[in-house]
Design a protein around this motif. Structure first.
Motif, PDB file in Angstrom:
ATOM      1  N   PRO A   1       0.820  -1.225   0.000  1.00 20.59           N
ATOM      2  CA  PRO A   1       0.000   0.000   0.000  1.00 20.59           C
ATOM      3  C   PRO A   1       0.850   1.269   0.000  1.00 20.59           C
ATOM      4  O   PRO A   1       0.503   2.262  -0.643  1.00 20.59           O
ATOM      5  N   GLY A   2       1.996   1.231   0.708  1.00 22.92           N
ATOM      6  CA  GLY A   2       2.859   2.409   0.807  1.00 22.92           C
ATOM      7  C   GLY A   2       3.386   2.834  -0.552  1.00 22.92           C
ATOM      8  O   GLY A   2       3.308   4.014  -0.924  1.00 22.92           O
ATOM      9  N   ALA A   3       3.930   1.866  -1.324  1.00 25.33           N
ATOM     10  CA  ALA A   3       4.504   2.195  -2.634  1.00 25.33           C
ATOM     11  C   ALA A   3       3.431   2.691  -3.599  1.00 25.33           C
ATOM     12  O   ALA A   3       3.649   3.664  -4.333  1.00 25.33           O
ATOM     13  N   ILE A   4       2.260   2.035  -3.596  1.00 26.06           N
ATOM     14  CA  ILE A   4       1.193   2.434  -4.526  1.00 26.06           C
ATOM     15  C   ILE A   4       0.700   3.847  -4.197  1.00 26.06           C
ATOM     16  O   ILE A   4       0.521   4.684  -5.096  1.00 26.06           O
ATOM     17  N   LEU A   5       0.519   4.133  -2.913  1.00 28.34           N
ATOM     18  CA  LEU A   5       0.066   5.478  -2.517  1.00 28.34           C
ATOM     19  C   LEU A   5       1.129   6.531  -2.818  1.00 28.34           C
ATOM     20  O   LEU A   5       0.822   7.630  -3.278  1.00 28.34           O
ATOM     21  N   GLN A   6       2.402   6.178  -2.573  1.00 24.15           N
ATOM     22  CA  GLN A   6       3.489   7.140  -2.848  1.00 24.15           C
ATOM     23  C   GLN A   6       3.613   7.411  -4.349  1.00 24.15           C
ATOM     24  O   GLN A   6       3.811   8.561  -4.761  1.00 24.15           O
ATOM     25  N   ILE A   7       3.469   6.371  -5.180  1.00 29.53           N
ATOM     26  CA  ILE A   7       3.477   6.562  -6.638  1.00 29.53           C
ATOM     27  C   ILE A   7       2.327   7.481  -7.045  1.00 29.53           C
ATOM     28  O   ILE A   7       2.499   8.394  -7.861  1.00 29.53           O
ATOM     29  N   ALA A   8       1.157   7.259  -6.434  1.00 27.29           N
ATOM     30  CA  ALA A   8      -0.021   8.082  -6.747  1.00 27.29           C
ATOM     31  C   ALA A   8       0.228   9.553  -6.388  1.00 27.29           C
ATOM     32  O   ALA A   8      -0.067  10.458  -7.182  1.00 27.29           O
ATOM     33  N   VAL A   9       0.796   9.791  -5.196  1.00 22.86           N
ATOM     34  CA  VAL A   9       1.064  11.167  -4.746  1.00 22.86           C
ATOM     35  C   VAL A   9       2.066  11.857  -5.680  1.00 22.86           C
ATOM     36  O   VAL A   9       1.835  12.979  -6.150  1.00 22.86           O
ATOM     37  N   ALA A  10       3.194  11.175  -5.956  1.00 20.41           N
ATOM     38  CA  ALA A  10       4.232  11.771  -6.809  1.00 20.41           C
ATOM     39  C   ALA A  10       3.716  12.008  -8.227  1.00 20.41           C
ATOM     40  O   ALA A  10       4.016  13.035  -8.844  1.00 20.41           O
ATOM     41  N   THR A  11       2.929  11.037  -8.740  1.00 24.09           N
ATOM     42  CA  THR A  11       2.379  11.183 -10.093  1.00 24.09           C
ATOM     43  C   THR A  11       1.414  12.366 -10.159  1.00 24.09           C
ATOM     44  O   THR A  11       1.455  13.170 -11.101  1.00 24.09           O
ATOM     45  N   LEU A  12       0.559  12.502  -9.150  1.00 25.22           N
ATOM     46  CA  LEU A  12      -0.388  13.627  -9.109  1.00 25.22           C
ATOM     47  C   LEU A  12       0.341  14.970  -9.001  1.00 25.22           C
ATOM     48  O   LEU A  12      -0.061  15.955  -9.630  1.00 25.22           O
ATOM     49  N   LEU A  13       1.435  14.999  -8.215  1.00 21.09           N
ATOM     50  CA  LEU A  13       2.233  16.234  -8.120  1.00 21.09           C
ATOM     51  C   LEU A  13       2.823  16.598  -9.481  1.00 21.09           C
ATOM     52  O   LEU A  13       2.783  17.755  -9.906  1.00 21.09           O
ATOM     53  N   GLY A  14       3.366  15.566 -10.167  1.00 19.03           N
ATOM     54  CA  GLY A  14       3.941  15.789 -11.494  1.00 19.03           C
ATOM     55  C   GLY A  14       2.890  16.239 -12.498  1.00 19.03           C
ATOM     56  O   GLY A  14       3.132  17.169 -13.299  1.00 19.03           O
ATOM     57  N   ILE A  15       1.705  15.622 -12.449  1.00 16.35           N
ATOM     58  CA  ILE A  15       0.613  15.995 -13.356  1.00 16.35           C
ATOM     59  C   ILE A  15       0.168  17.436 -13.079  1.00 16.35           C
ATOM     60  O   ILE A  15       0.012  18.246 -14.001  1.00 16.35           O
ATOM     61  N   GLY A  16      -0.009  17.746 -11.786  1.00 13.45           N
ATOM     62  CA  GLY A  16      -0.471  19.084 -11.402  1.00 13.45           C
ATOM     63  C   GLY A  16       0.468  20.176 -11.858  1.00 13.45           C
ATOM     64  O   GLY A  16       0.046  21.167 -12.478  1.00 13.45           O
TER      65      GLY A  16
ATOM     66  N   LEU B   1       8.640  10.631 -12.420  1.00 13.88           N
ATOM     67  CA  LEU B   1       9.170  11.205 -11.173  1.00 13.88           C
ATOM     68  C   LEU B   1       8.845  10.361  -9.944  1.00 13.88           C
ATOM     69  O   LEU B   1       9.349  10.622  -8.858  1.00 13.88           O
ATOM     70  N   SER B   2       8.000   9.337 -10.127  1.00 16.97           N
ATOM     71  CA  SER B   2       7.506   8.585  -8.959  1.00 16.97           C
ATOM     72  C   SER B   2       8.342   7.357  -8.612  1.00 16.97           C
ATOM     73  O   SER B   2       8.183   6.785  -7.537  1.00 16.97           O
ATOM     74  N   CYS B   3       9.243   6.938  -9.522  1.00 19.61           N
ATOM     75  CA  CYS B   3       9.948   5.658  -9.301  1.00 19.61           C
ATOM     76  C   CYS B   3      11.438   5.871  -9.058  1.00 19.61           C
ATOM     77  O   CYS B   3      12.105   6.582  -9.808  1.00 19.61           O
TER      78      CYS B   3
ATOM     79  N   LEU C   1      10.587  -0.758  -3.329  1.00 27.81           N
ATOM     80  CA  LEU C   1      11.126  -0.592  -4.682  1.00 27.81           C
ATOM     81  C   LEU C   1      10.625  -1.696  -5.615  1.00 27.81           C
ATOM     82  O   LEU C   1      10.347  -1.437  -6.794  1.00 27.81           O
ATOM     83  N   LEU C   2      10.493  -2.918  -5.097  1.00 26.23           N
ATOM     84  CA  LEU C   2       9.975  -4.024  -5.913  1.00 26.23           C
ATOM     85  C   LEU C   2       8.560  -3.719  -6.398  1.00 26.23           C
ATOM     86  O   LEU C   2       8.214  -3.987  -7.549  1.00 26.23           O
ATOM     87  N   VAL C   3       7.732  -3.152  -5.512  1.00 24.09           N
ATOM     88  CA  VAL C   3       6.368  -2.781  -5.897  1.00 24.09           C
ATOM     89  C   VAL C   3       6.415  -1.682  -6.964  1.00 24.09           C
ATOM     90  O   VAL C   3       5.680  -1.730  -7.958  1.00 24.09           O
ATOM     91  N   GLU C   4       7.295  -0.680  -6.754  1.00 21.42           N
ATOM     92  CA  GLU C   4       7.465   0.384  -7.754  1.00 21.42           C
ATOM     93  C   GLU C   4       7.840  -0.210  -9.112  1.00 21.42           C
ATOM     94  O   GLU C   4       7.295   0.180 -10.147  1.00 21.42           O
ATOM     95  N   ASP C   5       8.792  -1.165  -9.104  1.00 22.39           N
ATOM     96  CA  ASP C   5       9.230  -1.799 -10.352  1.00 22.39           C
ATOM     97  C   ASP C   5       8.069  -2.486 -11.063  1.00 22.39           C
ATOM     98  O   ASP C   5       7.916  -2.373 -12.282  1.00 22.39           O
ATOM     99  N   LEU C   6       7.244  -3.207 -10.297  1.00 22.32           N
ATOM    100  CA  LEU C   6       6.097  -3.914 -10.892  1.00 22.32           C
ATOM    101  C   LEU C   6       5.104  -2.931 -11.510  1.00 22.32           C
ATOM    102  O   LEU C   6       4.569  -3.172 -12.598  1.00 22.32           O
ATOM    103  N   VAL C   7       4.848  -1.828 -10.809  1.00 24.96           N
ATOM    104  CA  VAL C   7       3.921  -0.814 -11.330  1.00 24.96           C
ATOM    105  C   VAL C   7       4.479  -0.211 -12.619  1.00 24.96           C
ATOM    106  O   VAL C   7       3.738   0.008 -13.592  1.00 24.96           O
ATOM    107  N   MET C   8       5.800   0.048 -12.650  1.00 26.85           N
ATOM    108  CA  MET C   8       6.407   0.635 -13.850  1.00 26.85           C
ATOM    109  C   MET C   8       6.397  -0.356 -15.023  1.00 26.85           C
ATOM    110  O   MET C   8       6.207   0.044 -16.179  1.00 26.85           O
TER     111      MET C   8
END
Length: 571
Positions: free
Chosen positions: A90-105, A124-126, A154-161
């Motif tokens: 949950p931590g990696a998915i939420l952090q990716i979401a936050v960073a992605t939204l910041l980048g989009i904004g 910028l999220s990974c 980081l493994l979760v980040e890699d899977l999402v990417m």
């Protein structure tokens, strides 16, 4: 010259400059990949002097991506992820979401399209696998709880990417880019459905057939005893599966290489495969970073300094604070939050791969790619300073007791023993600090012999699992007196320490002897040198794995000889 030497020039100049600047970076205690990126910048068309062939560099970068993803697949450990899944997933998915939204904004404020903003935010999220593993390894944190959480994250980040790399080409038209080949006149949802079907087919093929065939081929070749043939087998598997995934299933070569690494890891020869392909993987990784540097236009730093600062702020402030807040939300201590935050305060190879894909799909502009590369260069350079700040920041927070109470796990049920643990149980018990492989075996033996044991462990998931089994366990760092007090060290008979840093051993022993001067202490040492230091300090009985193995084997040999002697006819 009578023949084309563009490739030789690119390799000679690229490797030569990479060596020089990689060495300088290492001397400055920075990751060498900073030097490789600078080497690429110096031979790029955007800077004066020698210019490398960009088309050749891009092809070599493709090979670099394949070998990088192959390495990621070989290092991917489901067991490591499962150990910290409740925080990392949950931590990696939420952090990716936050960073992605910041980048989009931020990028949409600059007037970018949503498709470009999405690629930008994801990039910028990974964090970089190379940078994170080196930073943790240099500080001896890879095997610590904090290190395992960061690696699991980081493994979760890699899977999402990896998933993003699969889905972006199929959704390019929907996001405002160009259609993937052969999909121009098709319905976007049909294209997406077909892509997911192909990916599912490829994954099923790899898990059912590849998982059996590749290890079998490696086993057959290994029996020949030829080192070069074995290395060739592993390299051929990586490139062939990556190309086959693209040609047969229509999925990216990066995904193919990732799964090639995963199936090679299933082989009994995975360690040998990793060792023997490491030099080749590192060479192509260097070429990848040089090629990425060749794409970077340093003028972006002068022309758009505020944009660059915004990118760096998202990577090093926004993403880091989001990760720290999530770690604290899951009731882990400040030290864990700071370590995970520092680990993720940079971007790297996946960001470059995503940016290149975005440009090829006409989603991301070259300006966006340059901003991502600038953010990577600056964040990787500053990452070691972020790690160095962990201890001072932690001290600063703890000196302000109100802030520490606010951030630490106040009222955490796992930081206290459950009410059902009787006071009788908490007298003459064994307090075991750490529940890794050694700790697990000790616990099993003690429980089997009905000996009372209380376990102090940093990893909350391990503590939760122990409590579900009815074993007394408390969550926390044993270098803090409150943790040992909760384990009732003052009434304990024995304190047993699993392998850990020698400085932490001294802290724990000092606290234990202050609370219980008569307590007996047993310690596990990780090396011969460490065992000698602990014995010299005379702080407890020391057990060192190789010594104990030699002692046990010697005793067994003597017993067998004595038994045979007594059973001989003369007796």
């Amino acid at each position: 010259m009578p023949h084309d030497v563009d490739l030789i020039i690119l390799l000679a100049v690229g490797f030569g400059l990479a060596l020089v600047f990689g060495y300088i970076a290492a001397r400055l205690r920075l990751p060498p990949l900073i030097g490789y990126l600078i080497a690429g910048i110096l031979i790029s068309p955007n800077t004066p002097g020698v210019v490398g062939d960009l088309a050749l560099a891009n092809q070599l970068a493709e090979l670099g991506v394949m070998f990088l993803m192959f390495g990621v697949g070989m290092h991917f450990s489901l067991n490591d992820l499962m150990q910290v899944k409740r925080i990392a997933l949950p931590g990696a998915i939420l952090q990716i979401a936050v960073a992605t939204l910041l980048g989009i904004g931020v990028s949409m404020m600059w007037g970018w399209s949503f498709g470009a903003a999405l690629i930008f935010g994801l990039s910028l999220s990974c964090a970089s696998t190379v940078v994170l593993l080196k930073a943790l390894g240099d500080r001896g944190l890879l095997e610590s709880v904090n290190g395992k959480i960061a690696v699991g994250w980081l493994l979760v980040e890699d899977l999402v990417m990896v998933l993003a790399l699969v889905l972006l080409p199929a959704t390019a038209v929907l996001l405002g880019g160009q259609a993937i080949e052969g999909a121009a006149n098709e319905n976007i949802w049909l294209t997406l459905g077909i892509t997911l079907l192909k990916v599912t087919g490829f994954i099923a093929f790899m898990l059912i057939i590849g998982k059996r065939v590749v290890p079998l081929i490696m086993q057959v070749v290994a029996r020949l005893g030829s080192r070069e043939l074995f290395t060739l087998t592993v390299v051929a598997a990586a490139i062939s599966i990556a190309f086959g995934a693209y040609k047969v299933f229509g999925v990216s070569m990066a995904l193919g290489a990732f799964f090639a690494g995963m199936v090679v890891k299933e082989s009994d020869f995975s360690h040998r495969a990793e060792e023997e392909t490491l030099p080749l993987r590192e060479i192509f990784a260097i070429l990848f970073f040089v090629a990425v540097g060749m794409l970077f236009d340093p003028r972006i730093l002068l022309e758009q300094p505020l944009h660059v600062l915004a990118v760096v702020a998202i990577i090093m402030v926004g993403k880091t604070l989001a990760a720290m807040a999530l770690v604290l939300f899951f009731r882990y201590p400040i030290n864990t939050a700071l370590t995970v935050g520092a680990s993720l305060a940079q971007i790297g190879e996946f960001s470059f791969i995503l940016a290149a894909l975005g440009v090829s799909l006409n989603l991301l502009s070259l300006e966006g790619q340059n901003l991502i590369l600038a953010g990577a260069l600056i964040s990787i350079t500053l990452n070691s300073f972020i790690f160095a700040a962990i201890e001072p920041v932690q001290r600063w927070i703890r000196e302000r007791s109100y802030l520490a109470r606010l951030l630490e796990r106040s009222g955490d049920p796992l930081a206290m023993l459950p009410d059902e643990v009787s006071q009788d149980y908490l007298r003459d018990q064994v307090v075991l600090v750490g529940h890794g492989e050694v700790g697990r075996r000790i616990t099993q033996t003690l429980m089997h012999n009905n000996i009372k044991v209380v376990i102090a462990e940093e990893n909350r998931e391990i503590v939760e699992n122990l409590r579900e089994k009815g074993i007394a366990a408390v969550s926390g760092v044993a270098t803090e007196a409150s943790v040992l007090i909760q384990a009732h060290i003052q009434h304990a008979r024995l304190l047993v320490l699993s392998p850990m840093d020698i400085i932490d051993i001294h802290k724990i022993v000092d606290i234990a002897k202050t609370l219980n001067p008569k307590i007996q202490i047993l310690l596990c040492a990780e090396s011969k040198e460490e065992a000698e230091v602990i014995r010299r300090d005379n702080i407890g009985d020391v057990y060192y794995a190789k010594e104990e193995m030699a002692t046990n084997m010697s005793n067994h040999i003597l017993n067998q000889i004595e038994l045979a002697h007594h059973q001989s006819p003369s007796h």
